[in-house]
Structure formats: structure tokens, C-alpha cells
Scaffold this motif. Sequence first.
Motif, PDB file in Angstrom:
ATOM      1  N   ASN A  66       0.837  -1.197   0.000  1.00 15.85           N
ATOM      2  CA  ASN A  66       0.000   0.000   0.000  1.00 15.85           C
ATOM      3  C   ASN A  66       0.873   1.249   0.000  1.00 15.85           C
ATOM      4  O   ASN A  66       2.068   1.190   0.317  1.00 15.85           O
ATOM      5  CB  ASN A  66      -0.912   0.002   1.222  1.00 15.85           C
ATOM      6  N   SER A  67       0.260   2.358  -0.340  1.00 14.20           N
ATOM      7  CA  SER A  67       0.970   3.650  -0.352  1.00 14.20           C
ATOM      8  C   SER A  67       2.293   3.531  -1.108  1.00 14.20           C
ATOM      9  O   SER A  67       3.347   3.967  -0.630  1.00 14.20           O
ATOM     10  CB  SER A  67       1.228   4.125   1.084  1.00 14.20           C
ATOM     11  N   LEU A  68       2.220   2.967  -2.278  1.00  9.24           N
ATOM     12  CA  LEU A  68       3.432   2.707  -3.050  1.00  9.24           C
ATOM     13  C   LEU A  68       4.107   3.993  -3.493  1.00  9.24           C
ATOM     14  O   LEU A  68       3.443   5.013  -3.774  1.00  9.24           O
ATOM     15  CB  LEU A  68       3.115   1.839  -4.264  1.00  9.24           C
ATOM     16  N   LYS A  69       5.427   3.926  -3.544  1.00  2.01           N
ATOM     17  CA  LYS A  69       6.257   5.060  -3.929  1.00  2.01           C
ATOM     18  C   LYS A  69       7.096   4.682  -5.146  1.00  2.01           C
ATOM     19  O   LYS A  69       7.372   3.506  -5.362  1.00  2.01           O
ATOM     20  CB  LYS A  69       7.197   5.426  -2.783  1.00  2.01           C
ATOM     21  N   PRO A  70       7.523   5.660  -5.925  1.00  8.24           N
ATOM     22  CA  PRO A  70       8.376   5.336  -7.085  1.00  8.24           C
ATOM     23  C   PRO A  70       9.617   4.534  -6.702  1.00  8.24           C
ATOM     24  O   PRO A  70      10.069   3.685  -7.481  1.00  8.24           O
ATOM     25  CB  PRO A  70       8.738   6.719  -7.632  1.00  8.24           C
ATOM     26  N   GLU A  71      10.150   4.769  -5.523  1.00  9.14           N
ATOM     27  CA  GLU A  71      11.345   4.036  -5.092  1.00  9.14           C
ATOM     28  C   GLU A  71      11.065   2.575  -4.761  1.00  9.14           C
ATOM     29  O   GLU A  71      11.990   1.805  -4.498  1.00  9.14           O
ATOM     30  CB  GLU A  71      12.007   4.720  -3.893  1.00  9.14           C
ATOM     31  N   ASP A  72       9.791   2.171  -4.767  1.00  8.55           N
ATOM     32  CA  ASP A  72       9.451   0.754  -4.594  1.00  8.55           C
ATOM     33  C   ASP A  72       9.565  -0.010  -5.912  1.00  8.55           C
ATOM     34  O   ASP A  72       9.418  -1.239  -5.925  1.00  8.55           O
ATOM     35  CB  ASP A  72       8.025   0.604  -4.053  1.00  8.55           C
ATOM     36  N   THR A  73       9.801   0.692  -7.000  1.00  5.55           N
ATOM     37  CA  THR A  73       9.940   0.057  -8.301  1.00  5.55           C
ATOM     38  C   THR A  73      11.115  -0.911  -8.305  1.00  5.55           C
ATOM     39  O   THR A  73      12.241  -0.538  -7.958  1.00  5.55           O
ATOM     40  CB  THR A  73      10.138   1.118  -9.401  1.00  5.55           C
ATOM     41  N   ALA A  74      10.836  -2.164  -8.665  1.00  7.97           N
ATOM     42  CA  ALA A  74      11.863  -3.208  -8.649  1.00  7.97           C
ATOM     43  C   ALA A  74      11.253  -4.510  -9.137  1.00  7.97           C
ATOM     44  O   ALA A  74      10.030  -4.607  -9.298  1.00  7.97           O
ATOM     45  CB  ALA A  74      12.416  -3.403  -7.235  1.00  7.97           C
ATOM     46  N   VAL A  75      12.109  -5.496  -9.345  1.00  6.98           N
ATOM     47  CA  VAL A  75      11.641  -6.864  -9.517  1.00  6.98           C
ATOM     48  C   VAL A  75      11.541  -7.470  -8.123  1.00  6.98           C
ATOM     49  O   VAL A  75      12.493  -7.409  -7.339  1.00  6.98           O
ATOM     50  CB  VAL A  75      12.600  -7.696 -10.396  1.00  6.98           C
ATOM     51  N   TYR A  76      10.395  -8.027  -7.816  1.00  8.04           N
ATOM     52  CA  TYR A  76      10.145  -8.611  -6.500  1.00  8.04           C
ATOM     53  C   TYR A  76      10.247 -10.128  -6.592  1.00  8.04           C
ATOM     54  O   TYR A  76       9.635 -10.755  -7.463  1.00  8.04           O
ATOM     55  CB  TYR A  76       8.768  -8.203  -5.989  1.00  8.04           C
ATOM     56  N   TYR A  77      11.036 -10.686  -5.675  1.00  8.62           N
ATOM     57  CA  TYR A  77      11.277 -12.120  -5.630  1.00  8.62           C
ATOM     58  C   TYR A  77      10.785 -12.691  -4.303  1.00  8.62           C
ATOM     59  O   TYR A  77      10.972 -12.073  -3.259  1.00  8.62           O
ATOM     60  CB  TYR A  77      12.773 -12.415  -5.725  1.00  8.62           C
ATOM     61  N   CYS A  78      10.216 -13.877  -4.357  1.00  8.19           N
ATOM     62  CA  CYS A  78       9.985 -14.597  -3.107  1.00  8.19           C
ATOM     63  C   CYS A  78      11.027 -15.694  -2.992  1.00  8.19           C
ATOM     64  O   CYS A  78      11.564 -16.178  -3.997  1.00  8.19           O
ATOM     65  CB  CYS A  78       8.573 -15.155  -3.007  1.00  8.19           C
ATOM     66  N   ALA A  79      11.312 -16.080  -1.759  1.00  5.39           N
ATOM     67  CA  ALA A  79      12.345 -17.059  -1.490  1.00  5.39           C
ATOM     68  C   ALA A  79      11.949 -17.868  -0.269  1.00  5.39           C
ATOM     69  O   ALA A  79      11.212 -17.382   0.591  1.00  5.39           O
ATOM     70  CB  ALA A  79      13.688 -16.374  -1.259  1.00  5.39           C
ATOM     71  N   ALA A  80      12.447 -19.103  -0.196  1.00  7.58           N
ATOM     72  CA  ALA A  80      12.118 -19.987   0.914  1.00  7.58           C
ATOM     73  C   ALA A  80      13.389 -20.526   1.559  1.00  7.58           C
ATOM     74  O   ALA A  80      14.379 -20.810   0.873  1.00  7.58           O
ATOM     75  CB  ALA A  80      11.237 -21.144   0.437  1.00  7.58           C
ATOM     76  N   SER A  81      13.317 -20.660   2.880  1.00  8.89           N
ATOM     77  CA  SER A  81      14.455 -21.149   3.648  1.00  8.89           C
ATOM     78  C   SER A  81      13.969 -22.174   4.679  1.00  8.89           C
ATOM     79  O   SER A  81      12.889 -22.003   5.237  1.00  8.89           O
ATOM     80  CB  SER A  81      15.130 -19.977   4.373  1.00  8.89           C
ATOM     81  N   ARG A  82      14.784 -23.203   4.936  1.00 14.63           N
ATOM     82  CA  ARG A  82      14.445 -24.191   5.957  1.00 14.63           C
ATOM     83  C   ARG A  82      14.922 -23.759   7.334  1.00 14.63           C
ATOM     84  O   ARG A  82      14.810 -24.513   8.304  1.00 14.63           O
ATOM     85  CB  ARG A  82      15.070 -25.558   5.608  1.00 14.63           C
ATOM     86  N   SER A  83      15.414 -22.542   7.448  1.00 17.72           N
ATOM     87  CA  SER A  83      15.874 -22.040   8.732  1.00 17.72           C
ATOM     88  C   SER A  83      14.738 -22.043   9.749  1.00 17.72           C
ATOM     89  O   SER A  83      13.570 -21.944   9.394  1.00 17.72           O
ATOM     90  CB  SER A  83      16.409 -20.621   8.568  1.00 17.72           C
ATOM     91  N   SER A  84      15.114 -22.146  11.019  1.00 12.43           N
ATOM     92  CA  SER A  84      14.109 -22.112  12.092  1.00 12.43           C
ATOM     93  C   SER A  84      13.789 -20.682  12.521  1.00 12.43           C
ATOM     94  O   SER A  84      12.862 -20.461  13.292  1.00 12.43           O
ATOM     95  CB  SER A  84      14.601 -22.911  13.292  1.00 12.43           C
ATOM     96  N   THR A  85      14.555 -19.718  12.025  1.00 10.57           N
ATOM     97  CA  THR A  85      14.322 -18.321  12.377  1.00 10.57           C
ATOM     98  C   THR A  85      14.147 -17.497  11.101  1.00 10.57           C
ATOM     99  O   THR A  85      14.567 -17.907  10.022  1.00 10.57           O
ATOM    100  CB  THR A  85      15.491 -17.746  13.188  1.00 10.57           C
ATOM    101  N   VAL A  86      13.530 -16.334  11.270  1.00 10.19           N
ATOM    102  CA  VAL A  86      13.337 -15.453  10.130  1.00 10.19           C
ATOM    103  C   VAL A  86      14.687 -14.927   9.664  1.00 10.19           C
ATOM    104  O   VAL A  86      15.495 -14.480  10.466  1.00 10.19           O
ATOM    105  CB  VAL A  86      12.398 -14.287  10.510  1.00 10.19           C
ATOM    106  N   GLU A  87      14.908 -14.976   8.379  1.00 12.49           N
ATOM    107  CA  GLU A  87      16.172 -14.557   7.792  1.00 12.49           C
ATOM    108  C   GLU A  87      15.977 -13.306   6.942  1.00 12.49           C
ATOM    109  O   GLU A  87      14.958 -13.157   6.283  1.00 12.49           O
ATOM    110  CB  GLU A  87      16.751 -15.675   6.910  1.00 12.49           C
ATOM    111  N   VAL A  88      16.969 -12.429   6.960  1.00 16.20           N
ATOM    112  CA  VAL A  88      16.884 -11.214   6.161  1.00 16.20           C
ATOM    113  C   VAL A  88      17.983 -11.147   5.115  1.00 16.20           C
ATOM    114  O   VAL A  88      18.004 -10.224   4.290  1.00 16.20           O
ATOM    115  CB  VAL A  88      16.943  -9.950   7.052  1.00 16.20           C
TER     116      VAL A  88
END
Length: 123
Positions: A83-105
Motif C-alpha cells: 500500500n501507499s506505493l512510492k516510485p522508489e518501490d519500483t523493482a523486480v520482487y522475488y519470493c524465497a524460501a528457507s528451511r531455517s528455524s528463524t526469520v532470515e533477512v
Amino acid sequence: QVQLIESGGGLVQAGGSLRVSCAASAILSYYVVGWFRQAPGKEREFVAASGRSGSSTYYADSVRGRFTISRDRPKNTVYLQMNSLKPEDTAVYYCAASRSSTVEVTPGNYYYWGQGTQVTVST
């Protein structure tokens, strides 16, 4: 092997909203799922992530309060509501999956990646 397919990208005016989806070939409850984006000439950057249960979420400072990550368990799909998108949000968006037990950044901690979907925000 997990296959991830993103969809829902497109062109939207600044201030508008868009929802991108990530459909998986595996049961996503076993995976941390993250959204990343990459603009031309820039490195891939973290946007949001959801822990295995879906109850824990984490956002980049630049999108917190505007973007929401969520899961649809029966559909094995993860969404990113923007929501409230800005021009700087322009990009290719990727999803990714990890088997880690914690959230990864960090992108390097994700093993499975989708092909990406283009999001363009015009002024």
C-alpha cells in the motif's frame, strides 16, 4: 526441491496498492518465506519475511507500515500486500524460501527462489 512462482506485479501510480503472490510446490509451513526486491543497478534487498508458523513477521524499515506479508496455508501461497506505493518501490520482487528455524533477512540464507515479478510505480 521447492518451486516458487510469483505473480501479480504490474504498473501502479504512486499512492496506489498492489498485491503480489508467491505460489509454492511444497508445503510452506516447513519454510521461512521472504520477499526481496532488486532495482536496476542495485543489490537485492530484503523487504519482508514470515516465519514458519506465519505468526512472526519482519519488515525492512523502508516498507514497515505500508507492506504486509501473509500466508494462505491451504493454497501454499504467500502474499505481499503493498500500500501507499512510492516510485522508489519500483523493482523486480522475488519470493524465497528457507528451511531455517528463524526469520532470515540475508538473501544468501535462502535456498529456493522464484523468477520474480516486476513492480513499477509511476509518479
